[in-house]
Design an enzyme around this catalytic site. Sequence first.
Site, PDB file in Angstrom:
ATOM      1  N   ASP A  62     -29.943 137.793 -17.314  1.00  0.00           N
ATOM      2  CA  ASP A  62     -30.519 136.873 -16.320  1.00  0.00           C
ATOM      3  C   ASP A  62     -31.871 136.285 -16.713  1.00  0.00           C
ATOM      4  O   ASP A  62     -32.240 135.215 -16.277  1.00  0.00           O
ATOM      5  CB  ASP A  62     -30.651 137.590 -14.962  1.00  0.00           C
ATOM      6  CG  ASP A  62     -31.415 138.904 -15.062  1.00  0.00           C
ATOM      7  OD1 ASP A  62     -31.859 139.256 -16.173  1.00  0.00           O
ATOM      8  OD2 ASP A  62     -31.565 139.586 -14.030  1.00  0.00           O
ATOM      9  N   ASP A  94     -36.726 147.398 -14.784  1.00  0.00           N
ATOM     10  CA  ASP A  94     -37.332 146.201 -14.233  1.00  0.00           C
ATOM     11  C   ASP A  94     -38.048 146.629 -12.961  1.00  0.00           C
ATOM     12  O   ASP A  94     -37.510 147.410 -12.176  1.00  0.00           O
ATOM     13  CB  ASP A  94     -36.253 145.168 -13.893  1.00  0.00           C
ATOM     14  CG  ASP A  94     -36.874 143.839 -13.517  1.00  0.00           C
ATOM     15  OD1 ASP A  94     -36.899 142.935 -14.367  1.00  0.00           O
ATOM     16  OD2 ASP A  94     -37.377 143.719 -12.380  1.00  0.00           O
ATOM     17  N   ARG A 145     -43.910 137.036  -7.690  1.00  0.00           N
ATOM     18  CA  ARG A 145     -45.135 137.068  -8.502  1.00  0.00           C
ATOM     19  C   ARG A 145     -45.680 135.669  -8.685  1.00  0.00           C
ATOM     20  O   ARG A 145     -44.907 134.729  -8.842  1.00  0.00           O
ATOM     21  CB  ARG A 145     -44.839 137.643  -9.886  1.00  0.00           C
ATOM     22  CG  ARG A 145     -44.377 139.056  -9.796  1.00  0.00           C
ATOM     23  CD  ARG A 145     -44.747 139.850 -11.018  1.00  0.00           C
ATOM     24  NE  ARG A 145     -44.546 141.238 -10.641  1.00  0.00           N
ATOM     25  CZ  ARG A 145     -43.766 142.089 -11.315  1.00  0.00           C
ATOM     26  NH1 ARG A 145     -43.186 141.719 -12.429  1.00  0.00           N
ATOM     27  NH2 ARG A 145     -43.635 143.311 -10.888  1.00  0.00           N
ATOM     28  N   SER A 205     -45.095 144.157 -14.368  1.00  0.00           N
ATOM     29  CA  SER A 205     -43.736 144.429 -14.815  1.00  0.00           C
ATOM     30  C   SER A 205     -43.552 145.807 -15.440  1.00  0.00           C
ATOM     31  O   SER A 205     -44.500 146.518 -15.752  1.00  0.00           O
ATOM     32  CB  SER A 205     -43.372 143.337 -15.805  1.00  0.00           C
ATOM     33  OG  SER A 205     -42.820 143.854 -16.960  1.00  0.00           O
ATOM     34  N   ARG A 229     -42.080 146.124 -18.310  1.00  0.00           N
ATOM     35  CA  ARG A 229     -41.783 145.918 -19.738  1.00  0.00           C
ATOM     36  C   ARG A 229     -42.547 146.916 -20.607  1.00  0.00           C
ATOM     37  O   ARG A 229     -43.764 146.972 -20.594  1.00  0.00           O
ATOM     38  CB  ARG A 229     -42.067 144.464 -20.139  1.00  0.00           C
ATOM     39  CG  ARG A 229     -43.495 144.041 -20.051  1.00  0.00           C
ATOM     40  CD  ARG A 229     -43.645 142.535 -20.211  1.00  0.00           C
ATOM     41  NE  ARG A 229     -43.221 141.856 -19.007  1.00  0.00           N
ATOM     42  CZ  ARG A 229     -43.755 140.738 -18.531  1.00  0.00           C
ATOM     43  NH1 ARG A 229     -44.734 140.133 -19.174  1.00  0.00           N
ATOM     44  NH2 ARG A 229     -43.321 140.214 -17.409  1.00  0.00           N
TER      45      ARG A 229
HETATM   46  C1  MIC Z   1     -40.843 140.374 -14.133  1.00  0.00           C
HETATM   47  O1  MIC Z   1     -40.518 140.004 -13.019  1.00  0.00           O
HETATM   48  O2  MIC Z   1     -42.014 140.361 -14.553  1.00  0.00           O
HETATM   49  C2  MIC Z   1     -39.781 140.904 -15.030  1.00  0.00           C
HETATM   50  C3  MIC Z   1     -39.643 139.976 -16.143  1.00  0.00           C
HETATM   51  O3  MIC Z   1     -38.553 140.962 -14.346  1.00  0.00           O
HETATM   52  C4  MIC Z   1     -40.196 142.287 -15.481  1.00  0.00           C
HETATM   53  C5  MIC Z   1     -39.441 142.876 -16.553  1.00  0.00           C
HETATM   54  C6  MIC Z   1     -39.748 142.316 -17.886  1.00  0.00           C
HETATM   55  O4  MIC Z   1     -40.895 142.158 -18.250  1.00  0.00           O
HETATM   56  O5  MIC Z   1     -38.793 142.084 -18.608  1.00  0.00           O
HETATM   57  C7  MIC Z   1     -40.364 143.321 -14.404  1.00  0.00           C
HETATM   58  O6  MIC Z   1     -40.709 142.993 -13.310  1.00  0.00           O
HETATM   59  O7  MIC Z   1     -40.245 144.522 -14.689  1.00  0.00           O
HETATM   60 FE1  SF4 Z   2     -36.097 137.966 -12.529  1.00  0.00          FE
HETATM   61 FE2  SF4 Z   2     -38.257 139.559 -12.390  1.00  0.00          FE
HETATM   62 FE3  SF4 Z   2     -38.239 137.126 -11.260  1.00  0.00          FE
HETATM   63 FE4  SF4 Z   2     -36.797 139.037 -10.243  1.00  0.00          FE
HETATM   64  S1  SF4 Z   2     -39.030 139.003 -10.383  1.00  0.00           S
HETATM   65  S2  SF4 Z   2     -36.145 136.925 -10.587  1.00  0.00           S
HETATM   66  S3  SF4 Z   2     -36.110 140.143 -12.047  1.00  0.00           S
HETATM   67  S4  SF4 Z   2     -38.106 137.607 -13.418  1.00  0.00           S
END
Ligand code: MIC
Ligand code: SF4
Length: 756
Positions: free
Chosen positions: A95, A160, A450, A644, A646
Amino acid sequence: MAFDIEMIKQVYATMSERVDAARKITGKPLTLAEKILYSHLWDGTPTKAFTRGKDYVDFAPDRIACQDATAQMALLQFMQAGKAKVAVPTTVHCDHLIQAKSGAFEDLKHANSTSSEVFNFLESVSNKYGIGFWKPGAGIIHQVVLENYAFPGGMMIGTDSHTVNAGGLGMVAIGVGGADAVDVMAGMAWELKFPKLIGVKLIGKLSGWTAPKDVILKVAEILTVKGGTGAIVEYFGPGATAMSCTGKGTICNMGAEIGATTSTFGYDESMERYLRATDREDVADEANKIKEYLTADAEVYANPELYFDQVIEINLSELGPLLNGPFTPDLSTPVGKEMAEKAAANDWPMQVEWGLIGSCTNSSYEDLSRAASIAQQALDKGLKTKAEFGINPGSEQVRYTAERDGILAVFEKLDAKIFTNACGPCIGQWARYSDPKNAPKNSIVHSFNRNFAKRADGNPNTHAFVASPEITAAIAIAGRLDFNPMTDTLINENGEEVMLDEPTGWELPPKGFEVKDNGYLAPKEDGSDVVVSVDENSERLQLLAPFEPIGKSIKNAKLLIKAFGKCTTDHISMAGPWLRFRGHLDNIANNTLIGAVNAFNQKTNFVKNQLTGEYDAVPAVQRAYKAAGIKTVVVGDHNYGEGSSREHAAMQPRFLGVAAVIVKSFARIHETNLKKQGMLGLTFANEADYDLIQEDDTINFLDLNEFAPDKQLSVEFVHADGIKDVIKLNHTYNQAQIEWFNEGSALNLIKVQNAK
Ligand code: MIC
Ligand code: SF4
């Protein structure tokens, strides 16, 4: 029928006995969070009570979910663990790697060609190790999980931070780094510090323009981005039961933005309706049999102050729609007059250029239908929308059903771009500008979670405000940040003044959900013959080599950067264009800390190389130290690593030779990620010592050979003028975590244990 129904039945079979035992041992009624935690102990039936916020506890989660951007690193690590199959049901969801540009059809085609190497890798690893695979376009991980896998009273982890979304269906669902997930995939326990408990009592009823999103925007204002740290937030009260299941998901989802370990709601009729509507009659029937175990004991909700560490009460009847932002999700402003004043005082652009609806937070059928009811009014009342619309449905099931029911057509009539069922603009995968760094100052409103700088489109000048889907739609139509749909009129194409009516919508599709191809691929029963190949010359994927232990002698280390202010995982390992390197540690390491502000010159990606005296990009300076065999230290402020899950934000510095990260405080997942990768994540015993750190510092760890739980460490900072400061540092490592440090990483330790 639900996936893995046998596993769910097994969880329910032992739940009552375990919860009863926990009630006896703790000698008090239990919250839902405690019921789930105590019924998922690695050691089975509880035999001792745990101290919240203190005891490390081994848990046995029921399932795991990974998304494409984090799964690559998680699975590359799992491949090293030497197992034939994952030990618990696991899924991978594609995704994050899909750009939003022209619209779903073109964008998905483009992603499938540009990221085919990564998707093929994930598909074949999934096939080999017994992991369910959701193809690109199938949907956003957390919506797909809510629709297919989440179940009341269950415990899951996911790579995530918004895994917490599944709390909407009464789970304890927690975001973790890939290395944590690997432990559980490899059949080991998962460790977490027993969380504190925050109770949020929702009284009154949502009505009119107020949506579940406003509840969490309000909670974010009250608790701020770090107020939930180390805690599970449990929502209850009449306002909670009256809300839809997906609305609950929205609230739990954004619990990540207040740093909460997770959030949850007790099992109720809205959850039952949702389970039945999503073809999981079996789960609903099973859950009904042990209903009282899937919510808190009645005494808890009657006297919450006695059982939660903190209680917040929100009267939904008094709550109005909010806009949170810009640049942080906890800066809350009521729509209308107050926003007008704040925007003027802070020079936030009043004109709104885009309204984006979607993301894992708000992309349910209910969300789309309520936003569409506003969009329909623009058509009916002759209004021309001032801002552009972009829509990302949460899953193919939601998209297919919304298309069938004419919901998407409403947006299309307003020239909305319907993007892929994927993260898209929520994670910087939005091809909005050709040169985002030099793009103009502007405002956007979105229903995401976010809104850190550059998050959506890479433009540091984009002021992003978070709102409910219905308010996003109203503001996009009005094109003004200070628009209040409850009081303000708009002028239509005939020059008449018109007002928008309150949103309406459907909690669940009246004609039921429908989907042709949901995008799911089941793994082979026996995947032993599946070959996973990684091209040595690939720029996207790289097999991992184990990290060497850092060792107990850290002497003459150099300060790499003293980060100033907010330093989220987006600052440490940026997403957007860098997502393409998430499977290639060496390549992605070139973005390490490039977003962090250097406290000595307030610039990003511009630090002093102490070997040459020259200033250069952070990764370049770090690589120079590494080449010279010099260890380094990163210093940071509060809530370092917020955002996140990550683990790249830990693995990259580790790979490049950073030995320790010393900060005022950490965000939970990031702190664990550092520990897992065998690094030192330490906090100042005296926060003010942050100010003692100077640009030319050389750093000596004085007593690392005595590294032990609950024992402070002493570190000497030698300044350029020869003056020394010895600073005390705290840490939260327990003995097992110290072993990770000793071995070089948690994964190294698994391998040692497997070899025995
Ligand atoms: C995000 O919303 O920041 C992400 C991308 O979904 C991350 C995960 C990532 O950095 O791949 C998260 O929230 O954990
Ligand atoms: Fe994707 Fe993270 Fe955004 Fe949710 S908050 S839509 S998992 S990038």
